[in-house]
Design an enzyme around this catalytic site. Structure first.
Site, short mmCIF file in Angstrom:
data_model
loop_
_atom_site.label_atom_id
_atom_site.label_comp_id
_atom_site.label_asym_id
_atom_site.label_seq_id
_atom_site.Cartn_x
_atom_site.Cartn_y
_atom_site.Cartn_z
N ASP A 37 0.87 -1.18 0.00
CA ASP A 37 0.00 0.00 0.00
C ASP A 37 0.91 1.22 0.00
OD1 ASP A 37 -2.22 -1.61 0.10
OD2 ASP A 37 -2.53 -1.39 2.25
N ASP A 43 -13.67 -2.89 -2.01
CA ASP A 43 -13.37 -2.65 -0.60
C ASP A 43 -14.69 -2.82 0.15
OD1 ASP A 43 -10.77 -2.10 -1.25
OD2 ASP A 43 -11.02 0.07 -1.24
#
Length: 271
Positions: free
Chosen positions: A12, A136
């Site tokens: 990330d 998500d």
């Protein structure tokens, strides 16, 4: 013979205070801590035997900026396994430029939910194998969903969120996964906000709900704390690949020992 399961480390990436790309880890998409350099980690996992590598620019969509393609290019120079890049991809040109920078596949979440036609445009121009739709997901314990599962004795559904989990959409994950597959997505990347960073295991009900209802290959993500968790998501949810971050970044497990553990548990992996 059973298809080989893939083990995929993920980074990330965000910009630090100096405007430089850096890798972060967090819990439930929050409380981010510096973890390392994206290029160095790409090199490490390439040499360690990872099957693929995922690079997520975690604030590009929320901040409305372009994906950090210079960093993608530098990562691609050190990465000789399939590279998936996500974050800030909104148009067919964004897909083209990301692939040109060295990505083999692009992961799209916000851009596809806001304009679903992007999936078909990308698949037609570059092939379905290049288009990964990321979701998500967040658990919702109300009556606004369409596909419900039992979790800890309660009925829940999973909502798609956008902009790095910052905004709900009211869209049911299972419904959206099916639509994305119909529009040409070659793969689905299923993240659980509830499990993210907990190391308590993948969200099995979420992953299984998608795998049971959509024929497109599924990458399970969020919550991995051990090779046993990967075995669970392969055996109990039938995921095609398992993604992990913290356990590899902090060297709690290596790629090699993870694969050997899975092999010993009867999970087909590339050794």
């Amino acid at each position: 013979m059973a298809l080989t399961k893939r083990i995929i480390p993920c980074i990330d990436v965000d910009l630090n205070e100096d405007g430089e790309a850096a890798v972060y880890t967090g819990v439930n998409f929050e409380d981010l801590e510096y973890t390392g350099d994206p290029v160095e980690l790409a090199k490490k996992y390439n040499e360690a035997g990872a099957d693929e590598f995922v690079f997520l620019d975690i604030t590009a969509s929320a901040e409305g900026r372009e994906t950090m393609l210079d960093t993608v290019s530098a990562v691609a120079d050190e990465c000789f396994i399939p590279l998936t890049v996500g974050g800030g991809i909104r148009t067919r040109d964004d897909i083209k430029e990301t692939l040109r920078a060295g990505a083999d596949k692009v992961s799209i979440n916000t851009g596809a939910l806001q304009r679903p036609e992007l999936i078909g445009e990308g698949a037609e121009a570059f092939g379905s194998q290049c288009i990964v739709i990321s979701v998500d997901a967040r658990r919702r314990f109300d009556e606004a969903g369409e596909h419900y599962v039992e979790v800890d004795g309660e009925s829940c559904w999973f909502e798609c969120t956008i902009k790095g989990g910052r905004e709900g959409t009211g869209t049911d994950v299972v419904e959206w996964a099916g639509e994305a597959a119909d529009r040409g997505a070659g793969e689905l990347f299923v993240n659980s906000i509830d499990a993210d960073g907990t190391k308590d295991g993948y969200d099995i009900p979420l992953t299984k709900a998608v795998c049971d209802n959509v024929p497109t290959p599924v990458i399970a993500s969020s919550g991995c704390g051990s090779p046993e968790h990967m075995a669970e998501v392969f055996e109990d949810a039938d995921a095609d690949a398992a993604l992990a971050a913290s356990i590899f970044h902090f060297e709690e497990y290596s790629i090699e020992e993870t694969k050997r553990s899975l092999d010993e548990q009867g999970i087909p992996v590339r050794l």
